[in-house]
Scaffold this active site. Structure first.
Site, mmCIF file in Angstrom:
data_model
loop_
_atom_site.group_PDB
_atom_site.id
_atom_site.type_symbol
_atom_site.label_atom_id
_atom_site.label_comp_id
_atom_site.label_asym_id
_atom_site.label_seq_id
_atom_site.Cartn_x
_atom_site.Cartn_y
_atom_site.Cartn_z
ATOM 1 N N VAL A 158 0.912 -1.143 0.000
ATOM 2 C CA VAL A 158 0.000 0.000 0.000
ATOM 3 C C VAL A 158 0.952 1.193 0.000
ATOM 4 C CG1 VAL A 158 -1.835 1.213 1.220
ATOM 5 C CG2 VAL A 158 -1.787 -1.296 1.220
ATOM 6 N N PRO A 159 1.187 1.789 -1.167
ATOM 7 C CA PRO A 159 2.385 2.584 -1.442
ATOM 8 C C PRO A 159 2.406 3.992 -0.856
ATOM 9 C CG PRO A 159 0.963 2.577 -3.349
ATOM 10 C CD PRO A 159 0.320 1.666 -2.347
ATOM 11 N N CYS A 160 2.531 4.085 0.468
ATOM 12 C CA CYS A 160 2.584 5.408 1.078
ATOM 13 C C CYS A 160 3.842 6.168 0.657
ATOM 14 C CB CYS A 160 2.447 5.317 2.599
ATOM 15 S SG CYS A 160 3.543 4.160 3.388
ATOM 16 N N HIS A 161 4.830 5.471 0.101
ATOM 17 C CA HIS A 161 6.005 6.179 -0.427
ATOM 18 C C HIS A 161 5.640 7.044 -1.633
ATOM 19 C CE1 HIS A 161 5.861 2.349 -2.650
ATOM 20 N NE2 HIS A 161 6.413 2.999 -3.662
ATOM 21 N N ARG A 162 4.479 6.814 -2.237
ATOM 22 C CA ARG A 162 4.043 7.601 -3.397
ATOM 23 C C ARG A 162 3.286 8.866 -3.003
ATOM 24 N NH1 ARG A 162 1.733 2.314 -6.490
ATOM 25 N NH2 ARG A 162 3.733 1.264 -6.685
#
Length: 196
Positions: A159-163
């Protein structure tokens, strides 16, 4: 869904509400952003943890035992084996690899809505601002709450919170640290790789 006990699971304090214990498997995998703890239930990947050294790993496992009512077992099968394969492919550069089945039980309410929107609406190689993500879940003034949801994300990378980045162009925070965020965005082609 009723999940049978996994042989070798060590009982712990039962889950809230007197529910049956849910078996959890875990392992640590190496990655370009350091060792990651991966944990899964029979429903899917439930936890990804950065910096999985011995002390931090034990804290994560203790929290999983409290939540699921059984001590997680170090074993790789089923949903966890599939997640490990997908992480390997993702870190090898396969943009479509990182979509294993997920168990969303460690998040709820607003945070879950935000994380589900992030997972489905911000594809590989793109970024979104905190304010834009708040708007997408129907709470346009909740950029700070979106930041809090990112900080409590039990499934980072997948769940790409880095994005999620700042509207002014800054990277913003990240539970794995700024260098891990930068490396993940480099891997996805959002940021240039450093020359040195």
């Amino acid at each position: 869904m009723d999940i049978e006990a996994v042989p070798g699971a060590v009982p712990a304090a039962g889950p809230a509400g007197g529910e049956r214990a849910v078996p959890v498997e875990w392992t640590v995998v190496g990655s370009p952003v350091g060792p990651l703890l991966l944990a899964a239930t029979g429903r899917g990947l439930v936890r990804v943890g950065f910096h999985a050294d011995a002390a931090r790993r034990e804290r994560m496992l203790d929290r999983l035992a409290e939540r699921f009512g059984a001590r997680p077992v170090e074993r790789v099968s089923g949903a966890l084996a599939e997640a490990v394969r997908r992480f390997d492919r993702y870190f090898a550069g396969d943009p479509a690899a990182l979509d294993p089945p997920l168990d969303w039980s460690l998040t709820s309410g607003f945070n879950r809505r935000v994380l589900r929107e992030l997972a489905s609406g911000v594809p590989y190689g793109t970024v979104v601002g905190y304010g834009e993500l708040a708007r997408r879940v129907g709470q346009p003034g909740a950029a700070q709450a979106v930041g809090a949801a990112m900080g409590s994300n039990p499934l980072p990378v997948v769940v790409p919170c880095h994005r999620v980045v700042e509207s002014g162009g800054g990277l913003g925070g990240f539970g794995g640290g700024p260098e891990a965020k930068r490396r993940l965005l480099e891997l996805e082609g959002v940021l240039p790789a450093p020359l040195f």
